[in-house]
Design a protein around this motif. Structure first.
Motif, PDB file in Angstrom:
ATOM      1  N   LYS A   8      -0.483 -11.399   7.072  1.00  0.00           N
ATOM      2  CA  LYS A   8       0.842 -11.399   7.692  1.00  0.00           C
ATOM      3  C   LYS A   8       1.582 -12.708   7.440  1.00  0.00           C
ATOM      4  CE  LYS A   8       0.128  -7.859  11.162  1.00  0.00           C
ATOM      5  NZ  LYS A   8       0.187  -7.490  12.573  1.00  0.00           N
ATOM      6  N   ILE A   9       0.839 -13.757   7.149  1.00  0.00           N
ATOM      7  CA  ILE A   9       1.456 -15.044   6.860  1.00  0.00           C
ATOM      8  C   ILE A   9       2.422 -14.930   5.683  1.00  0.00           C
ATOM      9  CG2 ILE A   9       0.978 -17.391   6.017  1.00  0.00           C
ATOM     10  CD1 ILE A   9      -1.759 -17.129   7.495  1.00  0.00           C
ATOM     11  N   ASP A  16      15.531  -3.891   9.107  1.00  0.00           N
ATOM     12  CA  ASP A  16      16.253  -3.120  10.137  1.00  0.00           C
ATOM     13  C   ASP A  16      16.028  -3.710  11.529  1.00  0.00           C
ATOM     14  OD1 ASP A  16      17.122  -1.317   8.158  1.00  0.00           O
ATOM     15  OD2 ASP A  16      15.294  -0.121   8.365  1.00  0.00           O
ATOM     16  N   ASP A  17      16.186  -5.018  11.636  1.00  0.00           N
ATOM     17  CA  ASP A  17      16.028  -5.741  12.904  1.00  0.00           C
ATOM     18  C   ASP A  17      14.625  -5.622  13.500  1.00  0.00           C
ATOM     19  OD1 ASP A  17      18.646  -6.698  12.852  1.00  0.00           O
ATOM     20  OD2 ASP A  17      19.428  -4.895  13.839  1.00  0.00           O
ATOM     21  N   ARG A  18      13.655  -5.352  12.648  1.00  0.00           N
ATOM     22  CA  ARG A  18      12.264  -5.276  13.094  1.00  0.00           C
ATOM     23  C   ARG A  18      11.414  -6.209  12.251  1.00  0.00           C
ATOM     24  NH1 ARG A  18      10.042   0.138  12.083  1.00  0.00           N
ATOM     25  NH2 ARG A  18       8.149  -0.911  12.729  1.00  0.00           N
ATOM     26  N   VAL A  19      10.420  -6.805  12.875  1.00  0.00           N
ATOM     27  CA  VAL A  19       9.449  -7.620  12.149  1.00  0.00           C
ATOM     28  C   VAL A  19       8.393  -6.676  11.592  1.00  0.00           C
ATOM     29  CG1 VAL A  19       7.726  -9.451  12.338  1.00  0.00           C
ATOM     30  CG2 VAL A  19       9.844  -9.599  13.662  1.00  0.00           C
ATOM     31  N   VAL A  20       8.205  -6.704  10.264  1.00  0.00           N
ATOM     32  CA  VAL A  20       7.206  -5.836   9.614  1.00  0.00           C
ATOM     33  C   VAL A  20       6.327  -6.679   8.697  1.00  0.00           C
ATOM     34  CG1 VAL A  20       8.614  -3.729   9.735  1.00  0.00           C
ATOM     35  CG2 VAL A  20       8.813  -5.243   7.754  1.00  0.00           C
ATOM     36  N   GLU A  25      -2.628  -6.051   4.622  1.00  0.00           N
ATOM     37  CA  GLU A  25      -4.057  -5.774   4.443  1.00  0.00           C
ATOM     38  C   GLU A  25      -4.510  -6.103   3.024  1.00  0.00           C
ATOM     39  OE1 GLU A  25      -1.946  -1.960   3.369  1.00  0.00           O
ATOM     40  OE2 GLU A  25      -1.655  -3.590   4.784  1.00  0.00           O
ATOM     41  N   VAL A  26      -3.589  -6.060   2.072  1.00  0.00           N
ATOM     42  CA  VAL A  26      -3.905  -6.409   0.682  1.00  0.00           C
ATOM     43  C   VAL A  26      -3.778  -7.919   0.471  1.00  0.00           C
ATOM     44  CG1 VAL A  26      -3.244  -6.077  -1.728  1.00  0.00           C
ATOM     45  CG2 VAL A  26      -3.212  -4.129  -0.151  1.00  0.00           C
ATOM     46  N   THR A  27      -2.671  -8.481   0.908  1.00  0.00           N
ATOM     47  CA  THR A  27      -2.460  -9.916   0.705  1.00  0.00           C
ATOM     48  C   THR A  27      -3.435 -10.769   1.515  1.00  0.00           C
ATOM     49  OG1 THR A  27      -0.740  -9.978   2.427  1.00  0.00           O
ATOM     50  CG2 THR A  27       0.003  -9.673   0.151  1.00  0.00           C
ATOM     51  N   LEU A  31      -6.613 -14.583   1.096  1.00  0.00           N
ATOM     52  CA  LEU A  31      -6.514 -15.639   2.108  1.00  0.00           C
ATOM     53  C   LEU A  31      -7.798 -15.722   2.933  1.00  0.00           C
ATOM     54  CD1 LEU A  31      -2.847 -14.967   3.273  1.00  0.00           C
ATOM     55  CD2 LEU A  31      -3.666 -16.896   1.890  1.00  0.00           C
ATOM     56  N   ALA A  32      -8.320 -14.580   3.324  1.00  0.00           N
ATOM     57  CA  ALA A  32      -9.559 -14.566   4.111  1.00  0.00           C
ATOM     58  C   ALA A  32     -10.726 -15.117   3.300  1.00  0.00           C
ATOM     59  CB  ALA A  32      -9.862 -13.147   4.591  1.00  0.00           C
ATOM     60  N   LYS A  33     -10.824 -14.702   2.041  1.00  0.00           N
ATOM     61  CA  LYS A  33     -11.923 -15.182   1.201  1.00  0.00           C
ATOM     62  C   LYS A  33     -11.831 -16.689   0.961  1.00  0.00           C
ATOM     63  CE  LYS A  33     -13.372 -11.077  -1.286  1.00  0.00           C
ATOM     64  NZ  LYS A  33     -13.700 -10.543  -2.607  1.00  0.00           N
TER      65      LYS A  33
END
Length: 181
Positions: A8-9, A16-20, A25-27, A31-33
């Motif tokens: 999510k970073i 449309d005025d929403r945080v998405v 899950e792919v990006t 980062l996790a590794k």
């Protein structure tokens, strides 16, 4: 669980005025590794977390999108042996329970989509691993056309076995022979 939303970073935007956070899950895998490589040298653990991050949305998505049997079988092939469906379900439950927009307390109730996902996994007999291939390299000895490898034929056979839910070895062999005739 701590790594599942790291993507999510880099994936979070306004739409449309929403945080998405489409594609997090792919990006999040890289980062996790990267983060885990600074904490541990246990490659199996790093790979398992990468798979959990990548597929943590699958249990709910599969149910909501009415995924067909081949999707479950492909997922089993993708995550085993590093990750079990129980691990994936536990992460999906934790993810869903942690989002209580009306209170600072997490949800404690069941997550029906994850329960249905696990029922489907069990009905397909995937709880302990992916479907076993009907055909192996031994089945193709002496039958490999020039320019083709046994591995290519075995992989193709397994792919169509899963895709078409074939459980008859002779029928599967017939289809492979047609492809590589």
């Amino acid at each position: 669980a701590l790594c599942h939303d790291l993507g999510k970073i880099v994936s979070t935007t306004m739409r449309d005025d929403r945080v998405v956070s489409y594609g997090h899950e792919v990006t999040g895998v890289a980062l996790a590794k990267t983060m885990l490589a600074r904490v541990t040298r246990i490659k199996k653990q790093i790979d398992a977390v990468g798979l959990l991050v990548r597929y943590h949305l699958a249990p709910v998505q599969f149910i909501e999108q009415q995924a067909k049997n081949p999707a479950y079988k492909k997922l089993a092939k993708a995550i085993y042996p590093q990750v079990t469906f129980e691990m994936l379900a536990d992460l999906a439950r934790a993810d869903k329970r942690g989002r209580n927009g009306s209170s600072n307390q997490p949800f404690t109730s069941a997550i029906p989509q994850v329960d249905l996902f696990m029922q489907k996994v069990q009905s397909l007999d995937l709880i302990h691993g992916p479907e076993k291939p009907l055909l192996t390299g031994k089945d193709f000895l002496g039958q490999v056309p020039e320019g083709i490898t046994i591995a290519t034929m075995v992989n193709y056979a397994y792919e169509i076995q899963i895709e078409q839910s074939i459980n008859d070895k002779d029928e599967l062999m017939r289809l492979v022979r047609i492809k590589f005739a």
